[in-house]
Design an enzyme around this catalytic site. Structure first.
Site, PDB file in Angstrom:
ATOM      1  N   PHE A 197       0.806  -1.221   0.000  1.00 19.15           N
ATOM      2  CA  PHE A 197       0.000   0.000   0.000  1.00 19.15           C
ATOM      3  C   PHE A 197       0.844   1.279   0.000  1.00 19.15           C
ATOM      4  O   PHE A 197       0.300   2.385   0.061  1.00 19.15           O
ATOM      5  CB  PHE A 197      -0.971   0.011   1.194  1.00 19.15           C
ATOM      6  CG  PHE A 197      -0.307  -0.179   2.551  1.00 19.15           C
ATOM      7  CD1 PHE A 197       0.283   0.887   3.210  1.00 19.15           C
ATOM      8  CD2 PHE A 197      -0.286  -1.427   3.155  1.00 19.15           C
ATOM      9  CE1 PHE A 197       0.890   0.726   4.449  1.00 19.15           C
ATOM     10  CE2 PHE A 197       0.321  -1.598   4.405  1.00 19.15           C
ATOM     11  CZ  PHE A 197       0.916  -0.515   5.051  1.00 19.15           C
ATOM     12  N   THR A 209      -5.793   1.404  13.480  1.00 18.44           N
ATOM     13  CA  THR A 209      -5.496   1.888  12.126  1.00 18.44           C
ATOM     14  C   THR A 209      -6.744   1.877  11.244  1.00 18.44           C
ATOM     15  O   THR A 209      -7.003   2.831  10.507  1.00 18.44           O
ATOM     16  CB  THR A 209      -4.402   1.013  11.478  1.00 18.44           C
ATOM     17  OG1 THR A 209      -3.274   0.974  12.356  1.00 18.44           O
ATOM     18  CG2 THR A 209      -3.974   1.557  10.136  1.00 18.44           C
ATOM     19  N   HIS A 222      -2.598  10.758  11.951  1.00 19.75           N
ATOM     20  CA  HIS A 222      -1.367   9.978  12.139  1.00 19.75           C
ATOM     21  C   HIS A 222      -0.809  10.311  13.507  1.00 19.75           C
ATOM     22  O   HIS A 222      -0.899  11.449  13.963  1.00 19.75           O
ATOM     23  CB  HIS A 222      -0.315  10.354  11.086  1.00 19.75           C
ATOM     24  CG  HIS A 222       1.088   9.934  11.478  1.00 19.75           C
ATOM     25  ND1 HIS A 222       1.572   8.676  11.241  1.00 19.75           N
ATOM     26  CD2 HIS A 222       2.062  10.594  12.155  1.00 19.75           C
ATOM     27  CE1 HIS A 222       2.805   8.588  11.743  1.00 19.75           C
ATOM     28  NE2 HIS A 222       3.126   9.739  12.294  1.00 19.75           N
TER      29      HIS A 222
END
Ligand code: ATP
Ligand code: MG
Length: 136
Positions: free
Chosen positions: A60, A94, A118
């Site tokens: 990813f 996440t 984040h």
């Protein structure tokens, strides 16, 4: 004994785009994080690649870097007792689908890639990430 730490937080493009910046900042302030420094920036794909270099072998990686550079982000230095872990707790898992009630990703995240925030995952990485955005 006090254990004041600093950690790096990013409000990602999906959240800035939806004007969630102030709401998310207030969540940090409500949990007694001090916002030591902050700036709104739009990074290049190359900068995103540097920032997420630890993930360069992941499938990813390319999409992740394209995404982080797709629009403005808000980067902040947060300070608090045990800030690294406390921020990770406040952020949640996440994948917003797995995140606990009350966490930022549960409240604001859209998907595993558009997960709104984040946070540094260790004290060591917090130092590296803070330097990345705020050194000179
Ligand atoms: P972040 O570093 O953004 O705070 P994190 O530490 O919870 O998130 P990492 O494992 O560091 O998660 O992954 C970095 C980012 O890569 C995640 O925020 C997520 O958007 C994306 N990501 C992680 N795993 C996957 C996956 N399996 N598929 C797609 N994207 C992923
Ligand atoms: Mg991470």
């Amino acid at each position: 004994m006090s254990n004041i730490e600093q950690t790096l937080s990013i409000i990602k493009p999906d959240a800035v785009e939806r004007n969630l910046q102030d709401k998310i900042k207030n969540e940090f302030i409500d949990k007694n994080f001090e916002i030591i420094n902050e700036k709104k920036i739009h990074i290049s794909k190359e900068e995103a690649e540097k920032f997420y270099k630890v993930h360069e072998t992941k499938p990813f990686y390319n999409d992740l870097c394209t995404y982080l550079s797709s629009g403005p982000i808000c980067v902040m230095i947060l300070q608090k007792e045990n800030a690294v872990l406390e921020n990770r707790k406040l952020m949640g898992a996440t994948n917003p689908n797995d995140a606990e009630e009350g966490t930022l990703r549960k409240k604001y995240g859209i998907s595993i890639d558009k997960n709104s925030v984040h946070g540094s995952d260790s004290i060591e990485n917090a130092k590296i990430e803070i330097d990345f955005f705020f050194k000179n």
